[in-house]
Design an enzyme around this catalytic site. Structure first.
Site, PDB file in Angstrom:
ATOM      1  N   ASP A 520      25.170  45.171  18.325  1.00  0.00           N
ATOM      2  CA  ASP A 520      24.597  46.132  19.276  1.00  0.00           C
ATOM      3  C   ASP A 520      23.440  45.472  20.023  1.00  0.00           C
ATOM      4  O   ASP A 520      22.419  45.147  19.423  1.00  0.00           O
ATOM      5  CB  ASP A 520      24.115  47.365  18.522  1.00  0.00           C
ATOM      6  N   CYS A 560      25.977  50.596  25.915  1.00  0.00           N
ATOM      7  CA  CYS A 560      26.802  50.611  24.716  1.00  0.00           C
ATOM      8  C   CYS A 560      27.987  51.580  24.690  1.00  0.00           C
ATOM      9  O   CYS A 560      29.117  51.168  24.450  1.00  0.00           O
ATOM     10  CB  CYS A 560      25.933  50.836  23.491  1.00  0.00           C
ATOM     11  N   HIS A 615      28.502  56.501  18.485  1.00  0.00           N
ATOM     12  CA  HIS A 615      27.974  56.641  19.845  1.00  0.00           C
ATOM     13  C   HIS A 615      29.057  56.902  20.891  1.00  0.00           C
ATOM     14  O   HIS A 615      28.989  56.408  22.015  1.00  0.00           O
ATOM     15  CB  HIS A 615      27.152  55.415  20.228  1.00  0.00           C
TER      16      HIS A 615
END
Length: 938
Positions: A520, A560, A615
């Site tokens: 990430d 992301c 996410h």
């Protein structure tokens, strides 16, 4: 008189042709290479070498057209020669001192010849005998060969030494063999099987742009003496005993198969681009011949000794090279040459540097001699020893007691045998006269050199003293037991008529596993693997050394959530609906109408698991039963967080396991995620393939780093960030180790990448690229990307083909043979060609639109080497030649208006197509607030 006047012209013409041939550029010419190595066939075992009994017409024709190395030497026995070929070193220097008792294993520090060739994009195949270790880590599949069809041990039927137990009865017919990782039953005589399978593979490889290296390493005419009756018949009818008929029948069968190989290459118009080499692994192994009751000595071309002998007949072998219209026909090279020279020669032909290694090759390139057989060739000493000391069988003496036993030193003139007998080979190649008394100074000099060499090899003999493997404990025995069904194995499919759609596609019974390991906010330059001078990433380095490292691997977005959605669906984020990072109260989420590769794998029997950051929904939709969870996207089991580790990477409190809170964990996020992944790997059903997603939080903020990792960078401004990357790398290593322990590494496609570029103010590195996280310049979207699949992908290779996270979806489907959904646009393509450096064909160009990018670099598109970067309203543009200007320093928009218009047109077409398909209700009226003054232009 007229003929006499023509002579000067004739000689001029011949000289011109010779000079023209000598000036052929061999270095970096990248030919296909076929190396045929036979077993126990001596210098005299060919009719072109004078054998009065054998008929080898195909090899005789080949001999006449070849360049011949007439003083070419190998080791006295088989495994040592094979090890020398694969390493470019004397066998003692790579641990090989015998053919059994684990002393045939080639040291793991060797970067093998096929591994070296793979760095130049070569496809590699082994067909027949390996004999350099049958344990997992020593197998050819793990030492540089893409395609493997082999028997175990040193010969088919050597069951007590490790070959398949099933070959104990019908040894050379219908043999049980190892095809890559699968035990199979072949059909027919072993030599025919190996040649036929090699032809199948070669024909398929000729369709690609990559060169290939085919190593046809036969077990014939090694004993036991067995051949088809049709090949024995002539010798039986002429009164020869059965053993002679079988051995010579094997040789004539080799000759036939060799001729068929050459005919097929001609038919496929491949001779002009293929170097063919024929040689043998040691001297002749043959007892006396019986014909009609009369005892005859076998023909050995006048050489003294044979296999396992320190004399000329033990090491001097035929070595013929042919490359149509490239190498001189009918030329003899008389220089003293040897097997260890082949490694560097092939590297020169491939145009590659010798790979760095603890055990680099020591031979010489033969190309100067091939260009000009009479070129100067510095004299050398060849050290020969038959080894086999203290084997508990025929030789019970120690290594030191064998120092001068069955040994020799060879120079261009001399051969000193057993430290006492000296022969002037230049005048006496048959070793008829010992001249030791006449040249004591030569003996003294050679003995001193021999002693220095002998002593120098001692540290390399890493296999000495190992215990022999008991019958039944050999890896081949265990494999056959595990894979047999009622004592039966699937039939090997080898036919030159076969044409597989894709060599990576597996049958239902041997589907590979998949692991996608996602960092990430890790930048392209945030690892030693990609050139960072401070950060240590030993596990990522190791992963790259075992697979292919991409230098142009892209995320699908500069942030992301969008890039993660693209990995799962194969669709660009604005098309699949996850066009922005999903936090706060935004209504977007990864809809259950989207099809993930996880869902498709589950439908064909895969176990599936997600561990780590998710996410792919905003907070109102996260862990809400009214909205899709990982279950709806195909995951059987999941442990996840909404977004970041909270309150930080240290002892996070926001993990949920199957929807239920885990509570505060007692370790750091990366280690917890890796531990959960390892736990699942241990608990899964071992009879099913699996797909595992390991999505870390590191090095995303808020950063917390274990003191032991932070301490590694004491004194550095960004010690916490650097340590966080190493913390991530530690987690990677834990998952890799778990796969190793489970025996799943070889058949697992392991993909490592990041979701976007780094934050520079935290210490992240883009490796010199322009931009960072939230940018559509290279620094925001070019990320680390490594793919390892030992069963299929060459170890330690690099690919500069541009690929993108969106391609993971299509790659997985291509590997298992699933057709992509036909009711939607799939933006990604299969990366399989890029694994070997081949370009990809894209109907839809690489495209990015990152909603939080700066107003001047909101949109980007790349076609080939060209990249266009647009502002938020797509009214202002920059143009870059990425291949030449990967740092995006020179905007060519003003200098190349035609190229700019070409890419603008493509950009508008792609965006129009996406705009028509994407879920407009989520983003049509959204205003950009992250960058002052910027707004979206949809």
């Amino acid at each position: 008189m007229k003929n006499f006047l023509l002579l000067p012209f004739f000689f001029f013409f011949q000289t011109f042709i010779y000079i023209l041939g000598a000036n052929v550029k061999f270095e970096g010419s990248r030919p296909n290479i076929i190396l045929i190595l036979t077993d126990d066939q001596g210098m005299g075992d060919l009719s072109c070498m004078g054998n009065p009994i054998l008929k080898t017409p195909e090899l005789d024709k080949f001999y006449k057209k070849s360049t011949r190395f007439t003083d070419f030497h190998v080791s006295p026995t088989c495994a040592p020669t094979r090890g020398a070929l694969m390493s470019g070193r004397h066998p003692f220097e790579i641990g090989i001192s015998h053919t059994i008792r684990c002393r045939e294993r080639m040291a793991l520090q060797v970067v093998t010849l096929p591994q070296a060739l793979q760095t130049a994009g070569y496809r590699t195949g082994l067909f027949g005998k390996w004999h350099l270790g049958d344990e997992k880590e020593y197998l050819p599949q793990n030492r540089g060969f893409h395609e493997v069809l082999m028997h175990g041990a040193g010969g088919i039927g050597q069951n007590g030494l490790g070959d398949f137990e099933e070959n104990s009865e019908n040894t050379y017919f219908d043999s049980v063999l190892l095809h890559n990782k699968k035990v199979v039953k072949s059909k027919g005589f072993c030599t025919d099987v190996f040649f036929n399978h090699a032809l199948t593979w070669i024909k398929n490889e000729l369709k690609s742009e990559s060169p290939f290296f085919a190593y046809i390493s036969l077990n014939a005419p090694h004993g036991p003496m067995i051949a088809p009756d049709s090949w024995k018949r002539r010798f039986i009818e002429e009164g020869y005993d059965d053993k002679t008929a079988a051995r010579y029948g094997m040789i004539e069968n080799i000759d036939y198969n060799f001729g068929n190989l050459k005919r097929k290459l001609s038919e496929w118009k491949a001779l002009e681009k293929t170097l063919i080499i024929f040689m043998t692994d040691n001297g002749m192994s043959m007892g006396a011949i019986q014909q009609n009751g009369k005892r005859l000595l076998p023909f050995n071309a006048g050489l003294r000794g044979g296999k396992n002998s320190p004399d000329e007949g033990g090491t001097r072998v035929p070595c013929f090279w042919y490359w149509k219209d490239k190498i001189k026909e009918g030329a003899d090279i008389k220089a003293l040459t040897r097997h260890i020279d082949i490694y560097k020669t092939f590297c020169d032909l491939a145009g590659i540097e010798i790979p760095e290694s603890k055990l680099p090759p020591r031979g010489r390139s033969l190309l100067p001699l091939i260009k000009n057989p009479s070129t100067f060739w510095e004299d050398r000493q060849i050290f020969i020893h038959c080894g086999r000391w203290d084997d508990g069988r025929k030789n019970k003496l120690s290594r030191e007691e064998n120092r001068y036993r069955k040994c020799a030193i060879r120079t261009s003139r001399w051969r000193l045998v057993d430290n006492s007998k000296l022969y002037d080979i230049s005048a006496d190649p048959r070793q008829l006269k010992d001249v030791a008394k006449d040249y004591p100074e030569v003996i003294s000099d050679l003995n001193q050199k021999y002693d220095r060499w002998w002593d120098s090899t001692s540290p390399f003999l890493v296999n000495e003293g190992l215990s022999s493997v008991s019958r039944g404990d050999h890896m081949m025995h265990k494999l056959s037991l595990a894979q047999s069904k009622n004592g039966k194995f699937p039939l090997l499919q080898s036919s030159i008529q076969e044409s597989k759609k894709n060599k990576f596609v597996h049958s239902d019974k041997e589907k590979p596993n998949f692991v996608v390991f996602l960092a990430d906010d890790m930048g392209w330059g945030d690892s030693a693997t990609y050139g960072h001078s401070t950060i240590r990433t030993p596990n990522l380095d190791n992963l790259a050394s075992q697979g292919v490292k991409f230098t142009q691997f892209y995320s699908a977005s500069g942030v992301c959530s969008p890039s993660r959605s693209a990995i799962l669906t194969g669709r660009t984020p604005y098309r699949n609906g996850v066009w922005r990072h999903l936090s706060g109260m935004h209504p977007a989420y990864l809809r259950d109408s989207e099809v993930t590769y996880i869902e498709l794998l589950k439908e064909i029997g895969y176990q599936t698991c997600h561990i780590g950051k998710w996410h792919l929904s905003s907070k109102p939709q996260f862990n809400n039963p009214e909205f899709p969870s990982p279950t709806e996207h195909g995951y059987d089991y999941w442990v996840y967080t909404h977004n970041n580790a909270d309150p930080s990477h240290k002892q996070p409190e926001n993990f949920l396991r199957m929807g239920e809170p885990v509570g505060k964990v007692d370790t750091y996020s990366a280690q917890f995620v890796a531990g959960e992944a390892v736990k699942w790997l241990k608990q899964r059903n071992e009879n099913q393939p699996f797909a595992l997603s390991v999505w870390l939080h590191e090095p995303h903020t808020p950063i917390a780093t274990h003191p032991k990792f932070e301490a590694m960078y004491e004194g550095q401004k960004y010690k916490r960030y650097y340590g966080n990357i190493t913390q991530l790398d530690d987690a990677l290593g834990r998952v890799m180790n778990a796969l190793d322990k489970a025996g799943e590494t070889d058949n697992t496609v392991f993909i490592f990448t990041s979701d976007n570029g780094p934050l520079l103010n935290m210490g992240g590195s883009v490796g010199g690229l322009r931009g960072a996280k939230r940018s559509d310049h290279e620094g925001g979207i070019r990320v680390p990307g490594v793919v390892r699949w030992p069963a299929k992908i060459a170890a330690g290779t690099t690919s500069d083909i541009p690929v993108i996270g969106t391609d993971i979806f299509s790659t997985v489907l291509d590997i298992v043979g699933i057709e992509p959904p036909a009711d939607r646009t799939i933006d990604g393509v299969s990366m399989i060609p890029a694994f070997t450096g081949k370009s990809l064909e894209r109907k839809i160009p690489l495209f990015w639109r990152t909603h939080v990018s700066g107003a001047d670099n909101r949109v980007a598109l790349r076609i080939g080497d060209w990249k266009i970067v647009s502002n938020d309203t797509m009214t202002k543009f920059m143009l870059f030649d990425i291949q030449k200007d990967w740092k995006e320093k020179k905007d060519l928009a003003g200098q190349m208006p035609e190229k700019l218009e070409e890419l603008k047109k493509a950009l508008f077409e792609v965006w129009k197509n996406i705009e028509q398909e994407g879920p407009k209700e989520w983003w049509l009226n959204e205003r950009q607030k992250a960058v002052k003054g910027a707004k979206l232009n949809y």
